[in-house]
Design a protein around this motif. Structure first.
Motif, PDB file in Angstrom:
ATOM      1  N   GLY A  60      52.693  47.657  42.201  1.00 59.20           N
ATOM      2  CA  GLY A  60      53.531  48.597  41.972  1.00 59.20           C
ATOM      3  C   GLY A  60      53.772  49.612  42.981  1.00 59.20           C
ATOM      4  N   GLY A  61      53.567  49.295  44.173  1.00 58.04           N
ATOM      5  CA  GLY A  61      53.662  50.491  45.104  1.00 58.04           C
ATOM      6  C   GLY A  61      53.107  50.011  46.657  1.00 58.04           C
ATOM      7  N   ARG A  62      53.520  50.536  47.609  1.00 58.88           N
ATOM      8  CA  ARG A  62      53.042  50.010  49.019  1.00 58.88           C
ATOM      9  C   ARG A  62      51.585  50.369  49.166  1.00 58.88           C
ATOM     10  NH1 ARG A  62      56.326  51.706  54.056  1.00 58.88           N
ATOM     11  NH2 ARG A  62      56.717  53.761  52.787  1.00 58.88           N
ATOM     12  N   SER A  63      51.026  51.536  48.787  1.00 63.49           N
ATOM     13  CA  SER A  63      49.571  51.706  49.222  1.00 63.49           C
ATOM     14  C   SER A  63      48.851  50.791  48.214  1.00 63.49           C
ATOM     15  CB  SER A  63      49.427  53.063  48.811  1.00 63.49           C
ATOM     16  OG  SER A  63      49.591  53.376  47.381  1.00 63.49           O
ATOM     17  N   LEU A  64      49.259  50.270  47.259  1.00 63.32           N
ATOM     18  CA  LEU A  64      48.340  49.302  46.427  1.00 63.32           C
ATOM     19  C   LEU A  64      48.390  47.953  46.880  1.00 63.32           C
ATOM     20  CD1 LEU A  64      46.427  49.253  43.801  1.00 63.32           C
ATOM     21  CD2 LEU A  64      48.566  48.997  42.371  1.00 63.32           C
ATOM     22  N   TYR A  65      49.460  47.744  47.246  1.00 63.97           N
ATOM     23  CA  TYR A  65      49.898  46.309  48.203  1.00 63.97           C
ATOM     24  C   TYR A  65      49.117  46.430  49.343  1.00 63.97           C
ATOM     25  CZ  TYR A  65      52.069  42.984  51.110  1.00 63.97           C
ATOM     26  OH  TYR A  65      52.273  41.831  51.904  1.00 63.97           O
ATOM     27  N   GLU A  66      48.855  47.429  50.083  1.00 66.10           N
ATOM     28  CA  GLU A  66      47.990  47.406  51.212  1.00 66.10           C
ATOM     29  C   GLU A  66      46.462  47.293  51.098  1.00 66.10           C
ATOM     30  OE1 GLU A  66      49.338  50.905  53.133  1.00 66.10           O
ATOM     31  OE2 GLU A  66      51.243  49.994  53.825  1.00 66.10           O
ATOM     32  N   ALA A  67      46.252  47.547  50.038  1.00 65.84           N
ATOM     33  CA  ALA A  67      44.851  47.812  49.638  1.00 65.84           C
ATOM     34  C   ALA A  67      44.373  46.287  49.035  1.00 65.84           C
ATOM     35  CB  ALA A  67      44.572  48.635  48.460  1.00 65.84           C
ATOM     36  N   LYS A  68      45.373  45.459  48.414  1.00 62.16           N
ATOM     37  CA  LYS A  68      45.224  44.233  47.963  1.00 62.16           C
ATOM     38  C   LYS A  68      45.630  43.167  48.794  1.00 62.16           C
ATOM     39  CE  LYS A  68      43.330  46.213  44.248  1.00 62.16           C
ATOM     40  NZ  LYS A  68      44.235  46.134  42.724  1.00 62.16           N
ATOM     41  N   ARG A  69      46.327  43.253  49.890  1.00 64.58           N
ATOM     42  CA  ARG A  69      46.965  42.205  50.373  1.00 64.58           C
ATOM     43  C   ARG A  69      45.969  41.058  51.031  1.00 64.58           C
ATOM     44  NH1 ARG A  69      49.617  45.664  55.359  1.00 64.58           N
ATOM     45  NH2 ARG A  69      47.549  46.414  56.301  1.00 64.58           N
TER      46      ARG A  69
ATOM     47  N   ARG B 189      43.466  40.221  49.413  1.00 66.12           N
ATOM     48  CA  ARG B 189      42.690  39.499  48.345  1.00 66.12           C
ATOM     49  C   ARG B 189      43.393  38.323  47.570  1.00 66.12           C
ATOM     50  NH1 ARG B 189      39.986  43.866  44.538  1.00 66.12           N
ATOM     51  NH2 ARG B 189      39.063  41.982  43.862  1.00 66.12           N
ATOM     52  N   HIS B 190      44.907  38.281  48.063  1.00 65.61           N
ATOM     53  CA  HIS B 190      45.507  37.080  47.361  1.00 65.61           C
ATOM     54  C   HIS B 190      46.566  36.600  48.454  1.00 65.61           C
ATOM     55  CE1 HIS B 190      47.737  34.778  44.188  1.00 65.61           C
ATOM     56  NE2 HIS B 190      46.649  34.887  43.542  1.00 65.61           N
ATOM     57  N   ASP B 191      46.710  35.260  48.417  1.00 65.50           N
ATOM     58  CA  ASP B 191      47.747  34.834  49.383  1.00 65.50           C
ATOM     59  C   ASP B 191      49.154  34.838  48.645  1.00 65.50           C
ATOM     60  OD1 ASP B 191      47.426  32.823  47.616  1.00 65.50           O
ATOM     61  OD2 ASP B 191      46.879  31.270  48.982  1.00 65.50           O
TER      62      ASP B 191
ATOM     63  N   ALA C 298      38.506  40.683  39.843  1.00 68.03           N
ATOM     64  CA  ALA C 298      38.293  39.669  40.750  1.00 68.03           C
ATOM     65  C   ALA C 298      38.645  38.277  40.040  1.00 68.03           C
ATOM     66  CB  ALA C 298      36.613  40.008  41.377  1.00 68.03           C
ATOM     67  N   ASP C 299      38.087  38.187  38.640  1.00 67.28           N
ATOM     68  CA  ASP C 299      38.307  37.023  38.138  1.00 67.28           C
ATOM     69  C   ASP C 299      39.883  36.878  38.010  1.00 67.28           C
ATOM     70  OD1 ASP C 299      35.704  36.556  37.740  1.00 67.28           O
ATOM     71  OD2 ASP C 299      35.468  37.448  35.646  1.00 67.28           O
ATOM     72  N   LEU C 300      40.607  37.727  37.604  1.00 70.26           N
ATOM     73  CA  LEU C 300      42.065  37.549  37.479  1.00 70.26           C
ATOM     74  C   LEU C 300      42.758  37.276  38.754  1.00 70.26           C
ATOM     75  CD1 LEU C 300      44.474  37.852  35.669  1.00 70.26           C
ATOM     76  CD2 LEU C 300      44.652  40.222  35.999  1.00 70.26           C
ATOM     77  N   LEU C 301      42.354  37.887  39.788  1.00 70.35           N
ATOM     78  CA  LEU C 301      42.901  37.441  41.248  1.00 70.35           C
ATOM     79  C   LEU C 301      42.666  36.125  41.617  1.00 70.35           C
ATOM     80  CD1 LEU C 301      42.061  40.881  43.091  1.00 70.35           C
ATOM     81  CD2 LEU C 301      44.410  40.017  42.483  1.00 70.35           C
ATOM     82  N   ASP C 302      41.371  35.671  41.254  1.00 72.64           N
ATOM     83  CA  ASP C 302      40.907  33.931  41.353  1.00 72.64           C
ATOM     84  C   ASP C 302      42.065  33.131  40.588  1.00 72.64           C
ATOM     85  OD1 ASP C 302      39.076  34.919  42.902  1.00 72.64           O
ATOM     86  OD2 ASP C 302      37.474  34.631  41.616  1.00 72.64           O
ATOM     87  N   GLN C 303      42.324  33.840  39.198  1.00 70.85           N
ATOM     88  CA  GLN C 303      43.147  32.699  38.415  1.00 70.85           C
ATOM     89  C   GLN C 303      44.801  32.835  38.923  1.00 70.85           C
ATOM     90  OE1 GLN C 303      42.345  33.828  34.408  1.00 70.85           O
ATOM     91  NE2 GLN C 303      40.252  33.862  34.869  1.00 70.85           N
ATOM     92  N   ALA C 304      44.970  33.776  38.909  1.00 70.86           N
ATOM     93  CA  ALA C 304      46.459  34.443  39.499  1.00 70.86           C
ATOM     94  C   ALA C 304      47.263  33.389  40.350  1.00 70.86           C
ATOM     95  CB  ALA C 304      46.727  35.639  39.890  1.00 70.86           C
ATOM     96  N   ASP C 305      48.452  33.008  40.026  1.00 71.52           N
ATOM     97  CA  ASP C 305      49.269  32.412  40.938  1.00 71.52           C
ATOM     98  C   ASP C 305      50.155  33.278  41.667  1.00 71.52           C
ATOM     99  OD1 ASP C 305      48.828  29.598  39.909  1.00 71.52           O
ATOM    100  OD2 ASP C 305      49.547  30.421  38.175  1.00 71.52           O
ATOM    101  N   LEU C 306      50.551  34.527  41.140  1.00 68.13           N
ATOM    102  CA  LEU C 306      51.328  35.399  41.621  1.00 68.13           C
ATOM    103  C   LEU C 306      50.640  36.677  41.489  1.00 68.13           C
ATOM    104  CD1 LEU C 306      54.945  34.094  40.980  1.00 68.13           C
ATOM    105  CD2 LEU C 306      54.038  34.119  43.064  1.00 68.13           C
ATOM    106  N   VAL C 307      50.830  37.658  42.589  1.00 66.18           N
ATOM    107  CA  VAL C 307      50.392  39.167  42.161  1.00 66.18           C
ATOM    108  C   VAL C 307      51.681  39.908  42.704  1.00 66.18           C
ATOM    109  CG1 VAL C 307      48.412  40.735  42.678  1.00 66.18           C
ATOM    110  CG2 VAL C 307      47.776  38.201  42.507  1.00 66.18           C
ATOM    111  N   PHE C 308      51.828  40.808  41.714  1.00 71.56           N
ATOM    112  CA  PHE C 308      52.930  41.692  42.234  1.00 71.56           C
ATOM    113  C   PHE C 308      52.108  43.303  42.016  1.00 71.56           C
ATOM    114  CE2 PHE C 308      55.762  39.050  39.267  1.00 71.56           C
ATOM    115  CZ  PHE C 308      56.117  38.111  40.486  1.00 71.56           C
TER     116      PHE C 308
END
Length: 415
Positions: A182-191, A193-195, A170-180
């Motif tokens: 590794g797959g579609r299911s992970l993207y859908e779970a996190k989409r 949580r970051h713009d 959660a802290d890292l997502l707050d700090q991150a400028d970009l988030v990549f």
């Protein structure tokens, strides 16, 4: 998640110590105008060759890459230090070596060592690239120009994961400028949580695995005596492998032989099923993989259905396909959606279903399947993945500081 050990040699290690009486002898071109990419990883560079290595050797065309591993505790007399080794052109590995007596303040020591080492690069723009959220505890206050989280796996779901990982992420997502991801299911779970979340599923170095389609090369010595048909797996052997399923399939077809390549981690080796037709060959180098796959009849991915596999996007899927091997897999979500629904991978979740699927593949025609595979692989490469990531990075770095454009060289030709 290629389960192969990197066996290529490294340069002789040198050290960087915080002791002012000891010289700074770390490798890397201090004073180089190139920007830095500082990667914090839970995986060691020399463990297996997978997503981090594929991307970072390409990043080294435009950045000086520093790959910071988790610490080892073996320093004597409190001589805490960074051991620096060249791992690939443009890539150095930095290992914090700490005294066991200092374990209680390991985070602070690592942060100080890393800060002092990076001070040797004044003026260079710095991109921090995270594979593990745990590294925020050693780097949160270190200066950087851009923060990237390459979320290749849901580490909090893995066996033995720290309960702090969820809060650290959660802290890292707050700090991150970009988030990549590794797959579609992970993207859908996190989409949500970051713009600035971008999906980059597993890619493939197709040319490397195309070598497995060549004929005439001898079978590796430790595999040569294994009878056919051979169903093979390569990867890290841990809680994500369904050992009971493997045993059940092997029992149903005792004349089929299962070749299992990869290091065993986090599980008791005694828990691996022992059968006359299951062959545990241990880890192999990435370079040697095509030599093994060339002599297999099918690829086999017996992944367990558990929390650790819920979001995985196995790199070995396109690698098997590039090698010209048809594959039977358990129903991993990203495998089903990216390959199973297209008819490129057979999917089943029971021993009998896997046997029937494998028998159908043995009896089928491969020519049209291989044509479809090659069309699919033509749009998937680590070169293309890195280029797309780099475009995003350049845009972010250029936006707040246009005057620094000359610090970001254009990409060299793909490696």
């Amino acid at each position: 998640m290629s389960g192969t050990r990197v066996s290529e040699g490294r340069a002789t290690a040198v050290t960087f110590s915080r002791d002012p009486d000891r010289p700074h002898t770390g490798t890397g071109a201090i004073g180089s105008p190139r920007p830095l990419l500082v990667c914090f990883s839970h995986l060691r560079w020399g463990f297996v060759w997978q997503r981090p290595q594929h991307l970072l050797v390409r990043a080294a065309q435009s950045f000086d890459v520093i790959f910071i591993e988790e610490p080892v505790f073996e320093a004597e007399d409190n001589a805490d230090r960074l051991e620096i080794q060249e791992a690939a052109p443009g890539v150095v590995v930095a290992v914090p070596v700490l005294s066991p007596a200092q374990a209680y303040r390991a985070d602070r020591l690592q942060a100080d060592l890393i800060r002092d080492y990076l001070r040797g690069r004044p003026g260079a723009r710095q991109v921090f690239w995270y594979y593990t959220p745990a590294a925020v505890s050693i780097s949160a206050d270190l200066p950087r120009d851009l923060t990237i989280y390459d979320n290749m796996d849901e580490l909090s779901a893995f066996q033995g994961a720290s309960p702090e990982l969820i809060a650290q992420e959660a802290d890292l997502l707050d700090q991150a400028d970009l988030v990549f991801t590794g797959g579609r299911s992970l993207y859908e779970a996190k989409r949500d949580r970051h713009d600035a979340l971008h999906c980059f599923p597993s890619s493939v170095d197709a040319a490397h695995f195309y070598r497995a389609r060549e004929t005439g090369s001898p079978d590796p010595e430790d595999q040569a005596a294994i009878p056919h048909p051979r169903l093979g797996f390569f990867g890290v052997i841990d809680e994500r492998l369904d050992r009971d399923l493997l045993a059940a399939v092997a029992d149903q077809r005792p004349y089929w032989h299962f070749v299992m390549i990869g290091p065993v981690v986090k599980i008791d080796p005694a828990s691996l099923p022992q059968r006359a037709n299951i062959h545990w060959l241990g880890p192999k180098s990435y370079a040697a993989l095509p030599d093994y796959l060339r002599h297999w009849d099918l690829g086999f991915m017996p992944f367990a259905q558990n929390e650790a596999t819920r979001f995985i996007s196995p790199t070995k899927t396109p690698e098997f396909l590039a090698a010209g091997l048809q594959v039977v897999s358990t129903p991993i979500v990203d495998v089903v959606r990216d390959y199973g629904e297209a008819g490129l991978v057979a999917v089943s979740d029971t021993p009998s279903g896997i046997v029937l699927s494998a028998e159908a593949l043995f009896a089928g025609q491969k020519e049209s399947w291989r044509e479809r595979v090659d069309r699919r692989l033509a749009s998937s490469s680590w070169d293309g993945t890195w280029q797309a990531m780099h475009d995003l990075i350049r845009a972010r770095l250029q936006s707040p500081a246009p005057e620094a454009l000359d610090l970001l060289p254009q990409d060299a030709p793909p490696v």
